[in-house]
Design an enzyme around this catalytic site. Structure first.
Site, PDB file in Angstrom:
ATOM      1  N   GLU A  13      -5.161  -7.512  -6.963  1.00 58.61           N
ATOM      2  CA  GLU A  13      -6.514  -7.066  -6.586  1.00 58.61           C
ATOM      3  C   GLU A  13      -7.594  -8.035  -7.036  1.00 58.61           C
ATOM      4  O   GLU A  13      -8.657  -8.126  -6.419  1.00 58.61           O
ATOM      5  CB  GLU A  13      -6.806  -5.674  -7.181  1.00 58.61           C
ATOM      6  CG  GLU A  13      -6.015  -4.541  -6.560  1.00 58.61           C
ATOM      7  CD  GLU A  13      -4.678  -4.249  -7.227  1.00 58.61           C
ATOM      8  OE1 GLU A  13      -4.175  -5.135  -7.962  1.00 58.61           O
ATOM      9  OE2 GLU A  13      -4.141  -3.160  -7.023  1.00 58.61           O
ATOM     10  N   GLY A  51      -1.800  -1.356  -4.679  1.00 54.93           N
ATOM     11  CA  GLY A  51      -1.520   0.075  -4.589  1.00 54.93           C
ATOM     12  C   GLY A  51      -0.047   0.375  -4.320  1.00 54.93           C
ATOM     13  O   GLY A  51       0.437   1.460  -4.654  1.00 54.93           O
ATOM     14  N   GLU A  92       1.467   0.330  -7.660  1.00 55.41           N
ATOM     15  CA  GLU A  92       0.970   1.524  -8.370  1.00 55.41           C
ATOM     16  C   GLU A  92       1.655   2.795  -7.854  1.00 55.41           C
ATOM     17  O   GLU A  92       1.987   3.688  -8.635  1.00 55.41           O
ATOM     18  CB  GLU A  92      -0.556   1.618  -8.197  1.00 55.41           C
ATOM     19  CG  GLU A  92      -1.271   0.492  -8.932  1.00 55.41           C
ATOM     20  CD  GLU A  92      -2.741   0.374  -8.551  1.00 55.41           C
ATOM     21  OE1 GLU A  92      -3.042   0.180  -7.353  1.00 55.41           O
ATOM     22  OE2 GLU A  92      -3.593   0.487  -9.445  1.00 55.41           O
ATOM     23  N   ALA A 133      -3.269  -0.999  -1.023  1.00 55.74           N
ATOM     24  CA  ALA A 133      -4.253  -0.227  -0.270  1.00 55.74           C
ATOM     25  C   ALA A 133      -4.665  -1.059   0.947  1.00 55.74           C
ATOM     26  O   ALA A 133      -4.533  -2.288   0.939  1.00 55.74           O
ATOM     27  CB  ALA A 133      -5.456   0.065  -1.155  1.00 55.74           C
TER      28      ALA A 133
HETATM   29  N1  CAA Z   1      -4.150  -4.204   3.777  1.00 57.22           N
HETATM   30  C1  CAA Z   1      -4.281  -4.340   5.116  1.00 57.22           C
HETATM   31  N2  CAA Z   1      -3.481  -5.124   5.863  1.00 57.22           N
HETATM   32  C2  CAA Z   1      -2.497  -5.798   5.223  1.00 57.22           C
HETATM   33  C3  CAA Z   1      -2.292  -5.702   3.850  1.00 57.22           C
HETATM   34  C4  CAA Z   1      -3.168  -4.852   3.104  1.00 57.22           C
HETATM   35  N3  CAA Z   1      -3.036  -4.661   1.787  1.00 57.22           N
HETATM   36  N4  CAA Z   1      -1.264  -6.496   3.495  1.00 57.22           N
HETATM   37  C5  CAA Z   1      -0.811  -7.060   4.633  1.00 57.22           C
HETATM   38  N5  CAA Z   1      -1.560  -6.639   5.686  1.00 57.22           N
HETATM   39  C6  CAA Z   1      -1.426  -7.006   7.082  1.00 57.22           C
HETATM   40  C7  CAA Z   1      -1.937  -8.402   7.362  1.00 57.22           C
HETATM   41  O1  CAA Z   1      -3.340  -8.401   7.513  1.00 57.22           O
HETATM   42  C8  CAA Z   1      -1.191  -8.748   8.610  1.00 57.22           C
HETATM   43  O2  CAA Z   1      -1.825  -8.106   9.702  1.00 57.22           O
HETATM   44  P1  CAA Z   1      -2.167  -8.944  11.064  1.00 57.22           P
HETATM   45  O3  CAA Z   1      -0.810  -9.356  11.587  1.00 57.22           O
HETATM   46  O4  CAA Z   1      -2.881  -7.939  11.915  1.00 57.22           O
HETATM   47  O5  CAA Z   1      -2.984 -10.116  10.641  1.00 57.22           O
HETATM   48  C9  CAA Z   1       0.160  -8.086   8.414  1.00 57.22           C
HETATM   49  O6  CAA Z   1      -0.041  -7.078   7.422  1.00 57.22           O
HETATM   50  C10 CAA Z   1       1.228  -9.032   7.906  1.00 57.22           C
HETATM   51  O7  CAA Z   1       0.714  -9.650   6.730  1.00 57.22           O
HETATM   52  P2  CAA Z   1       0.690 -11.246   6.504  1.00 57.22           P
HETATM   53  O8  CAA Z   1       0.577 -11.948   7.812  1.00 57.22           O
HETATM   54  O9  CAA Z   1      -0.359 -11.538   5.477  1.00 57.22           O
HETATM   55  O10 CAA Z   1       2.162 -11.458   5.909  1.00 57.22           O
HETATM   56  P3  CAA Z   1       2.660 -12.642   4.956  1.00 57.22           P
HETATM   57  O11 CAA Z   1       4.147 -12.487   4.893  1.00 57.22           O
HETATM   58  O12 CAA Z   1       2.079 -13.925   5.374  1.00 57.22           O
HETATM   59  O13 CAA Z   1       2.031 -12.276   3.510  1.00 57.22           O
HETATM   60  C11 CAA Z   1       1.473 -10.820   1.679  1.00 57.22           C
HETATM   61  C12 CAA Z   1       2.442 -11.153   2.831  1.00 57.22           C
HETATM   62  C13 CAA Z   1       1.553 -11.913   0.595  1.00 57.22           C
HETATM   63  C14 CAA Z   1       1.925  -9.499   1.088  1.00 57.22           C
HETATM   64  C15 CAA Z   1       0.026 -10.734   2.225  1.00 57.22           C
HETATM   65  O14 CAA Z   1       0.024  -9.879   3.362  1.00 57.22           O
HETATM   66  C16 CAA Z   1      -0.955 -10.194   1.232  1.00 57.22           C
HETATM   67  O15 CAA Z   1      -1.370 -10.908   0.352  1.00 57.22           O
HETATM   68  N6  CAA Z   1      -1.347  -8.909   1.380  1.00 57.22           N
HETATM   69  C17 CAA Z   1      -2.351  -8.284   0.563  1.00 57.22           C
HETATM   70  C18 CAA Z   1      -1.802  -7.934  -0.824  1.00 57.22           C
HETATM   71  C19 CAA Z   1      -2.906  -7.343  -1.676  1.00 57.22           C
HETATM   72  O16 CAA Z   1      -3.879  -7.981  -1.972  1.00 57.22           O
HETATM   73  N7  CAA Z   1      -2.733  -6.066  -2.097  1.00 57.22           N
HETATM   74  C20 CAA Z   1      -3.691  -5.378  -2.892  1.00 57.22           C
HETATM   75  C21 CAA Z   1      -4.578  -4.540  -2.012  1.00 57.22           C
HETATM   76  S1  CAA Z   1      -5.972  -3.838  -2.891  1.00 57.22           S
HETATM   77  C22 CAA Z   1      -5.353  -2.446  -3.638  1.00 57.22           C
HETATM   78  O17 CAA Z   1      -4.188  -2.111  -3.521  1.00 57.22           O
HETATM   79  C23 CAA Z   1      -6.346  -1.641  -4.445  1.00 57.22           C
HETATM   80  C24 CAA Z   1      -5.745  -0.615  -5.336  1.00 57.22           C
HETATM   81  O18 CAA Z   1      -5.369  -0.884  -6.461  1.00 57.22           O
HETATM   82  C25 CAA Z   1      -5.600   0.762  -4.887  1.00 57.22           C
END
Ligand code: CAA
Length: 257
Positions: free
Chosen positions: A131, A108, A111, A65
């Site tokens: 999460e 998400g 999921e 998400a």
């Molecule tokens: N939401 C919003 N933006 C996201 C994102 C997310 N879930 N995941 C990645 N992005 C964005 C980053 O912010 C970044 O944007 P900017 O260039 O503007 O800063 C871009 O995508 C590239 O990401 P990274 O620079 O972080 O890429 P990386 O290769 O260094 O890392 C990653 C990759 C490990 C996947 C890392 O991006 C990450 O940890 N992402 C979040 C994963 C996460 O926590 N997901 C769960 C979300 S909560 C949820 O899903 C709730 C639910 O159950 C419904």
């Protein structure tokens, strides 16, 4: 239907939907999920389509998400909006939906893949429910579907510690149906979808319904349900065609409506 965050194409009776927000690793924001839901419903209603493939890009199926969109939301906001409820459109689609997953399928994104009927994984796929790192828990079925798929111990480890699972582990744990080289992922998914789309549309829809019922009910109820949907198939032209073709040693021809 003009969409900005998904890209679509149709090949024969197979529809391909690509999540198309690469700059945010396909983070599932409200607009993307609205577009995805609309397109899934449109393909479900289109008699020319027999199966749907859902994919992302090489780096990410979807990284979850959209955290930046959720960041400022309060409990009353999410209670009132219940944004995840809108994600469940995919679970109402009657046609098979195959997730073709390369790269990250996190939160998400994992999921969403689990809401599909079959997950094919590239050898680059990484699944996780991180999460807990954000001070929340999975909110789109992760605690339930992951646990049913991989069992309590592995689901607990992934959800409580945010550990990712690679493609080989996901296959061993029965999270995915099989792993293929990343370069072949889309081809394999499209081939599988085309094979399904060439079969009896009624039998395919009823088979999906019946397998899904196994998640909801006891074994005895599920078996009763299966029989109750198996028998009416003997009233279909596809049953006559399928069995006649077998007896006549020819390939069956199933018509799309
Ligand atoms: N939401 C919003 N933006 C996201 C994102 C997310 N879930 N995941 C990645 N992005 C964005 C980053 O912010 C970044 O944007 P900017 O260039 O503007 O800063 C871009 O995508 C590239 O990401 P990274 O620079 O972080 O890429 P990386 O290769 O260094 O890392 C990653 C990759 C490990 C996947 C890392 O991006 C990450 O940890 N992402 C979040 C994963 C996460 O926590 N997901 C769960 C979300 S909560 C949820 O899903 C709730 C639910 O159950 C419904």
């Amino acid at each position: 239907m003009a969409h900005e965050m998904i890209a679509t194409e149709v090949q024969g009776a197979v529809a391909l939907i690509r999540l198309n927000r690469p700059q945010a690793l396909n983070a599932l924001c409200d607009q993307l999920m609205r577009e995805l839901g609309e397109q899934l419903l449109a393909y479900d209603a289109d008699p020319a389509i027999g199966a749907i493939v859902l994919t992302g890009n090489e780096k990410a199926f979807a990284a979850g998400a959209d955290i930046k969109e959720m960041q400022g939301r309060t409990y009353p906001d999410v209670l009132e909006d219940d944004f995840i409820a809108k994600w469940e459109t995919i679970t109402r689609i009657r046609k098979p939906v195959i997730a073709a997953v390369a790269g990250f399928a996190l939160g998400g994104g994992c999921e969403l893949a689990m809401m599909c009927d079959i997950i094919l994984a590239a050898d680059t796929a990484k699944f996780g429910q991180p999460e807990i790192n954000l001070g929340v828990i999975p909110g789109a079925g992760g605690t339930q579907r992951l646990t049913r798929q991989v069992g309590k111990s592995k689901a607990m480890e992934m959800i409580l510690s945010a550990r990712f699972m690679d493609a080989a582990e996901a296959e061993r744990a029965n999270l995915v149906s099989r792993v293929v080289p990343a370069a072949d992922l889309l081809d394999e998914a499209m081939k599988l979808a085309a094979r399904i789309a060439a079969l009896s549309p009624v039998a395919v829809a009823i088979a999906k319904l019946s397998v899904n019922r196994s998640y909801e009910v006891t074994l005895a109820e599920g078996v009763r349900f299966e029989r109750s949907v198996f028998m009416p198939l003997f009233g279909t032209a596809d049953q006559r065609e399928g069995m006649a073709a077998f007896a006549e040693k020819r390939k069956p021809r199933f018509a799309r409506r």
